[in-house]
Design an enzyme around this catalytic site. Structure first.
Site, PDB file in Angstrom:
ATOM      1  N   ASP A 150       0.842  -1.195   0.000  1.00  0.00           N
ATOM      2  CA  ASP A 150       0.000   0.000   0.000  1.00  0.00           C
ATOM      3  C   ASP A 150       0.880   1.250   0.000  1.00  0.00           C
ATOM      4  OD1 ASP A 150      -2.293   1.846   0.793  1.00  0.00           O
ATOM      5  OD2 ASP A 150      -3.316  -0.081   0.891  1.00  0.00           O
ATOM      6  N   HIS A 209      -3.732   6.225   3.499  1.00  0.00           N
ATOM      7  CA  HIS A 209      -4.436   5.054   2.981  1.00  0.00           C
ATOM      8  C   HIS A 209      -3.895   3.790   3.630  1.00  0.00           C
ATOM      9  CE1 HIS A 209      -5.685   2.078  -0.157  1.00  0.00           C
ATOM     10  NE2 HIS A 209      -6.675   2.918  -0.356  1.00  0.00           N
ATOM     11  N   SER A 535     -11.069  -0.562  -1.272  1.00  0.00           N
ATOM     12  CA  SER A 535      -9.806  -0.555  -0.526  1.00  0.00           C
ATOM     13  C   SER A 535     -10.014  -0.964   0.921  1.00  0.00           C
ATOM     14  CB  SER A 535      -9.176   0.839  -0.551  1.00  0.00           C
ATOM     15  OG  SER A 535      -8.495   1.090  -1.741  1.00  0.00           O
TER      16      SER A 535
END
Length: 750
Positions: A150, A209, A535
């Site tokens: 990620d 994220h 996600s």
């Protein structure tokens, strides 16, 4: 000191993000002007024919460097891949790339591409409870290593503390690239930055994220988690005691934010490091598997017994909008949970329309204010509340209706209203988004309402000379009986690359998910935020896979996938079929097998198993050339010598049939992982306009791990019975006195 410095950098970056401007670093800055036309290429080459493996990494690098132009230097080599591919990433001019393509050993060369990110209460919603069931059987995932590929991580968050955790298993070979010996621990056991830039940095989060996805998969228990006082409770990931290994592949500081070469490198290193599960909340769209870096890397991981979970993408509700379609990947769509961060738009006519928002200020008056829809006064840009579009429109002190869409982030729309002097915002869904609403940390009082509500609000505005409205806040509400439903943005099947394999495989929580955040949005520490996307659903399934791996260490990746799919829920909390964003029954290309039920997946009774070698006949059956199959499986394959199979012949835990005028006959093999002595009887939910025959209708097992085959005949009926339908759906379910094993069926009419 390092933690304080990082916080300051993140606060500055958050300001940049709010302005939607990134300043990329130049990867090639140090190479001089003569190399301005260099591009990174992914090169697949034939395996070196030697006895045994290459003896060292240096030998591999030397061999790969032998392909480079004699005038180039070693700095041109970006990565040499050892596990995920036979090849390397290198920076070349177009002329050098053309010359390299002519070499006999080179199977494929192409410019790298950039991948996109697919951007508390969920354990309880999924039936995970401390000291009970799967959390008890799996010891909360203890001993399992989840590799998260990620955007890096904020390692100082309480979600990644290691209190009471043992050291990683002896097989772990990875290392930590953070400076300072105390950053990594028994929870966060490794962290690497694979993004090549002019200045190589530690794998800190800079996209907001990776910290969130890592915590969803395996965050520790953190009491008192909330955002703006909402969604308050104890935060935890799916596998709280699993180890985390972080591989940073995306950065705001380079031109190509998530470069393909870095993703392949991360998967390559993760395999070498010894991870058990790989979680990737990113993708490239639909690509042939031999051109898809995640498909190639995931196949190599599967060969090593590593489970790979990927997000389906956020391009729904359009059909065939999936990423990550390979059958050796668990492809995960997004669903809602039964928690809402509730607010409503109250109009001057007394009507109220329910919606959601995360920012719920206590000092906002419920007094009605003038209501305006800027499209009526200006143009489409102002209807979208695009940056700068409200500058010359009088919205001061008013509630402004802003349409969803235009590629403009929700928060940016609110910022435009605030900058123009507006007092509040009603974020109005477009038709495709239907009843899906998101709770965002808006910069002003706001509410996100459904498409039906947006039509009613606009009709009210047009019905009076003095429309008024306000926003009312209700806080956190748990118990939405329509959950789970499929999120509007969740990408749908059928698969473009392999329509004979049902995708997505599963849906899981991906709407309004609370997890760890790198920078506080409400001035509270530890920081949490609520965001949405496939996600978010992907790491939920990655963590669940880790629990199953811990509880059943002998299960293959395919067996774990089968357990997840055949035990999935097809009904919502109200006991009705799962709905989509229109509040209509969601079809099979939205839900796949259904909504994950981790408690039932722990005891599936039967599984459909697949060995890595079984995929070779399937790949040949796709019509791939020998070279293309070889790129994926990393050994020489001649499809002429392989008995190719149709896509639906793969021993997959679902059927996806492309049905013309002829009957189709397929075999499936079930493996008993339940009681030694058990009998199952078939139940058939027959799809529209066809017949199904299953033989035998009853199967009996006398041993654990015993395999039994059954045969299915799909029989088309007259085309007139199909009406206007282009596809149909059903299921074959094997039922014993203790287990229900459901195999979904999709039928695409040709």
């Amino acid at each position: 000191m390092e933690q304080t410095k990082y916080r300051m950098e993140l606060v500055l970056l958050l300001g940049l993000i709010s302005m939607l401007s990134f300043i990329p670093a130049s990867i090639a800055a140090e190479e001089g002007q003569e190399h301005d036309n260099l591009t990174t290429y992914i090169v697949h080459v034939k395996k070196l024919e030697i006895e045994g493996p290459l003896q060292s990494t240096e030998e591999l690098h030397t061999w790969h460097h032998s392909f480079l132009p004699e005038t180039s230097n070693k700095d041109r080599m970006v990565f040499s891949y050892r596990n995920v591919a036979s090849g390397f990433a290198v920076r070349l001019t177009p002329e050098e790339a053309n010359a390299l393509q002519e070499k006999e050993e080179v199977m494929s060369i192409r410019p790298e591409r950039t991948l996109s990110l697919h951007t508390t209460h969920t354990p309880s919603f999924l039936g995970l409870r401390q000291g009970q069931g799967l959390w008890n059987d799996s010891n909360l995932g203890k001993g399992v290593i989840i590799g998260v590929i990620d955007t890096g991580i904020y390692p100082f968050h309480l979600s990644f503390n290691d209190e009471g955790m043992p050291p990683p298993p002896a097989k772990w070979k990875g290392h930590c690239e953070f400076t300072g010996g105390s950053v990594c621990n028994n929870k966060l056991i490794g962290a690497r930055n694979l993004v090549k830039s002019a200045i190589q940095e530690p794998p800190y989060e800079d996209f907001f994220h990776g910290t969130h996805t890592a915590a969803e998969a395996a965050g520790r228990f953190v009491e008192g988690a909330s955002v703006f006082g909402n969604a308050r409770g104890t935060a935890a990931g799916m596998a709280p005691d699993a180890h985390l290994a972080i591989y940073k592949v995306c950065s705001s500081k380079v031109k190509d934010e998530c470069p393909e070469s870095a993703i392949l490198a991360a998967m390559d290193i993760a395999i070498e490091d010894g991870v058990d599960v790989l979680s990737l909340s990113l993708g490239l769209g639909s690509l042939p598997f031999f051109e898809d870096p995640i498909a190639i890397g995931a196949f190599a991981a599967t060969q090593k017994g590593i489970f790979v979970s990927c997000s389906a993408a956020n391009s729904g509700p359009h059909y065939s909008s999936l990423s990550n379609e390979a059958p050796w990947i668990l492809t995960v769509g997004a669903s809602t949970i039964d928690r809402k961060i509730s607010a409503s738009a109250k109009l001057g006519n007394g009507a109220e329309y329910e919606g959601e928002t995360l920012f719920q200020p206590k000092d906002f008056s419920s007094q009605l204010l003038p209501l305006v829809y800027a499209a009526a006064e200006k143009n489409n840009s102002s209807a979208l509340c695009a940056p700068g579009s409200l500058r010359n429109i009088n919205v001061k002190g008013k509630v402004v209706v802003c349409d969803l869409g235009g590629g403009i982030p929700f928060i940016a729309k609110g910022q435009e209203v605030l900058d123009a002097g507006g007092s509040a915002m009603i974020l109005a869904n477009i038709e495709n988004f239907g009843f899906t609403t998101l709770a965002n940390a808006h910069v002003l009082p706001a509410v996100h309402v459904s498409y039906a509500a947006s039509l009613a609000i606009k009709a009210y505005i047009n019905s009076t000379y003095t429309p008024t409205a306000t926003v009312l806040f209700q806080g956190t509400i748990i118990g939405d009986s329509l959950a789970p439903s499929v999120a509007a943005f969740s990408s749908r099947g059928p698969s473009q690359q392999s329509p004979g394999i049902l995708k997505p495989d599963i849906i899981g929580p991906g709407v309004n998910i609370l997890a760890a955040w790198a920078v506080s949005v409400d001035n509270k520490i530890p920081a949490f935020d609520i965001i949405s996307g496939t996600s978010m659903s992907c790491p939920h399934l990655s963590g669940i896979a880790a629990l199953l791996k811990s509880a059943h260490p002998d299960w293959s990746p395919a067996a774990i996938k089968s357990a997840i799919m055949t035990t999935a829920n097809t009904l919502n909390l109200r006991g009705l079929p799962i709905l989509d964003q229109r509040l209509q029954p969601a079809d099979i290309f939205a839900t796949g097998a259904g909504h994950v039920n981790p408690v039932r997946a722990n005891d599936p009774g039967l599984v459909y198993d697949i060995q890595p070698e079984d995929y070779v006949p399937y790949l040949c059956g796709l019509g791939y050339s020998d070279r293309e199959v070889t790129i994926i499986v990393q050994r020489s394959v001649r499809c002429f010598n392989v008995k190719s199979i149709a896509q639906a012949e793969l021993n997959y835990p679902s059927f996806s049939i492309l049905l013309g005028s002829d009957s189709q006959f397929y075999t499936r093999t079930l493996t008993n992982v339940g009681p030694a002595n058990s009998t199952y009887t078939v139940k058939i939910d027959v799809p529209l306009a066809m017949g199904i025959s299953v033989s035998p209708s009853q199967i009996t097992f006398t041993q654990v791990n015993q395999k039994v085959a059954y045969f299915v005949d799909f029989i088309p009926q007259i085309k007139e019975n199909r009406g206007n339908h282009t596809f149909a759906q059903g299921a074959i379910t094997w039922v014993s006195d203790k287990h229900v094993v459901r195999t979904p069926i999709s039928v695409i009419f040709k």
